[in-house]
Scaffold this motif. Structure first.
Motif, short mmCIF file in Angstrom:
data_model
loop_
_atom_site.label_atom_id
_atom_site.label_comp_id
_atom_site.label_asym_id
_atom_site.label_seq_id
_atom_site.Cartn_x
_atom_site.Cartn_y
_atom_site.Cartn_z
N GLN A 87 35.94 36.59 17.42
CA GLN A 87 36.67 35.48 16.85
C GLN A 87 36.78 34.37 17.75
O GLN A 87 37.36 34.98 19.44
CB GLN A 87 38.36 36.29 15.98
N ILE A 88 37.23 33.40 17.41
CA ILE A 88 36.72 32.45 18.14
C ILE A 88 38.74 31.65 17.74
O ILE A 88 39.02 31.90 16.83
CB ILE A 88 36.13 31.01 18.13
N HIS A 103 36.15 33.94 23.75
CA HIS A 103 35.87 35.01 23.52
C HIS A 103 33.84 36.01 23.49
O HIS A 103 34.23 37.11 22.58
CB HIS A 103 36.74 36.19 22.35
N ASP A 104 33.65 35.15 24.69
CA ASP A 104 32.33 35.85 24.05
C ASP A 104 31.61 36.24 23.36
O ASP A 104 30.22 36.53 23.04
CB ASP A 104 32.53 37.09 25.06
N SER A 105 32.07 34.52 23.26
CA SER A 105 30.95 34.13 21.78
C SER A 105 29.88 33.42 21.86
O SER A 105 29.56 32.53 23.20
CB SER A 105 30.93 33.61 20.97
N ASN A 134 34.66 30.26 27.44
CA ASN A 134 34.77 31.41 26.85
C ASN A 134 33.37 32.26 26.54
O ASN A 134 33.48 32.78 25.02
CB ASN A 134 35.52 32.37 27.06
N PHE A 135 31.99 31.14 26.56
CA PHE A 135 31.15 31.21 25.53
C PHE A 135 29.71 31.49 26.31
O PHE A 135 29.58 31.32 27.56
CB PHE A 135 31.20 30.58 24.51
N GLY A 274 31.35 32.84 30.19
CA GLY A 274 32.97 32.07 30.46
C GLY A 274 32.10 30.67 30.92
O GLY A 274 32.37 30.00 32.16
N PHE A 275 31.65 29.75 30.17
CA PHE A 275 30.86 28.70 30.31
C PHE A 275 32.10 27.56 29.76
O PHE A 275 32.82 28.21 29.28
CB PHE A 275 29.63 27.90 29.37
N GLY A 276 31.70 26.16 30.16
CA GLY A 276 32.93 25.42 29.38
C GLY A 276 31.93 23.78 28.47
O GLY A 276 30.54 24.14 29.04
N PHE A 277 32.53 23.83 27.64
CA PHE A 277 32.37 22.60 27.05
C PHE A 277 32.91 21.65 26.62
O PHE A 277 34.32 21.93 25.72
CB PHE A 277 31.98 23.33 25.71
N LEU A 278 33.65 20.49 26.40
CA LEU A 278 34.23 19.44 26.66
C LEU A 278 33.39 18.33 25.41
O LEU A 278 32.41 17.66 25.95
CB LEU A 278 34.70 18.63 27.81
N VAL A 279 34.14 17.91 24.55
CA VAL A 279 33.92 16.78 23.62
C VAL A 279 35.32 15.48 23.13
O VAL A 279 35.78 16.03 23.70
CB VAL A 279 33.78 17.45 22.00
#
Length: 351
Positions: A87-88, A103-105, A134-135, A274-279
């Protein structure tokens, strides 16, 4: 997006010019990939989201980011205690911002949702910033940028991950391949200008595909654990990839790592977690009439294409033009050419 019914899987069409590859219809490739991902535990909706991304990569001429990546996803799930469907969660939310916990998706699902939210907010108030944490695995950032340019938005995207790339002049991994992307709308929504680069000389997915096919990686793209240049995928995975663009590319990669931290990534980022993504997205119509912006963007693009070139050089083109051409040709042909072993391994997931 509704789940598809169980398809009848047929073998790939023969491509007698190369016994190592096979032609497979786009429709059939989609079914094969979705089936394999559902067998791995993904819902129909999530399998369809991931597959759409991977098929698009294949059509745009990036096989390392295509169907082979589905096998890497499945392998990762099998070799860990990760579960396919998670679940995101939106942990912070406001008119111009949001923060998501994956959540590790798989990042294909998380990044798509983060981009969707960023677009929705930018369309409503003109500008937005959305972070996700957290992906693992983000895929091609251009895929998400195109979602925004279709809505006449300008978008900036950065993503970090597991350290596998060495800073310029070193051979110890300190940051990820750290892709960065800028998308800009044009007068034709099917012809956006999108610049999507990784900040390493080759991408992690290219190494994994080479490992899967038993082939070498390009010279100058990696070191082994002792700092010796290597073309062997396994030694590269135990060592470090080389950074793109010398000290300038190295600096860009470092800044993208920090942007990922701002989005919520761990430091150091664990292996495939634990990656990060910024938009960041904005409506250029806030600053200038949107038709004027797109018209001038088209004028600039045409000017670039008319550049007088040096002898032996191909005509100048805008970023993403080659991808658009490749995808259009694939759709017209109705098939893609994929390593035969990749298709076979995906079909074996059904057994």
């Amino acid at each position: 997006m509704a789940a598809l019914a169980e398809p009848q899987i047929n073998g790939p069409h023969d491509d007698t010019s190369d016994t190592q590859t096979a032609r497979i219809s786009i429709e059939e490739a989609t079914k094969v990939c979705q089936n394999a991902l559902r067998k791995a535990g993904y819902s129909g909706d999530h399998a369809a989201i991931i597959t759409d991304h991977l098929i698009d990569a294949e059509m745009r001429g990036h096989p390392f980011a295509g169907l082979a990546r589905a096998l890497s996803i499945i392998d990762l799930l099998k070799s860990s205690d990760m579960k396919a469907d998670k679940q995101i969660e939106v942990t912070r939310n406001g008119p111009t911002f949001a923060q998501l916990d994956g959540h590790d998706s798989a990042g294909y699902i998380v990044a798509r949702e983060a981009t969707r939210i960023a677009i929705e907010k930018a369309k409503a108030v003109g500008v937005s910033v959305v972070g996700a944490e957290n992906f693992w695995y983000t895929g091609n950032l251009a895929y998400y940028a195109e979602m925004a340019t279709k809505e006449d938005l300008v978008i900036f995207i950065a993503s970090n991950g597991t350290p596998i790339v060495a800073p310029h002049g070193g051979y110890e991994p300190k940051f990820c391949t750290n892709p960065f992307c800028i998308g800009f709308p044009s007068g034709d929504s099917t012809q956006p200008v999108i610049w999507d680069i990784g900040t390493s000389n080759i991408m992690y997915a290219q190494i994994k595909l080479a490992e899967r096919l038993g082939s070498d990686i390009p010279e100058g793209s990696a070191f082994d654990s002792d700092g010796n240049p290597t073309t062997e995928p396994l030694k590269a995975l135990q060592g470090a990839l080389t950074v793109w663009g010398g000290h300038k590319g190295s600096g860009l990669a470092m800044m993208i790592q920090l942007l990922g931290i701002a989005a919520g990534s761990l430091e150091p980022v664990p292996f495939m977690s634990g990656f990060g993504f910024l938009v960041l997205a904005f409506d250029p119509g806030m600053l200038q009439p949107i038709d004027q912006v797109k018209q001038r963007a088209d004028m600039f693009s045409n000017s670039i294409r008319q550049t007088k070139m040096l002898p032996g050089e191909s005509p100048a083109r805008m970023p993403f033009e080659r991808s658009i051409k490749s995808r259009t040709e694939a759709r017209e042909k109705g098939y893609i050419t994929v390593p035969r072993r990749v298709i076979e391994q995906l079909q074996e997931q059904d057994l």
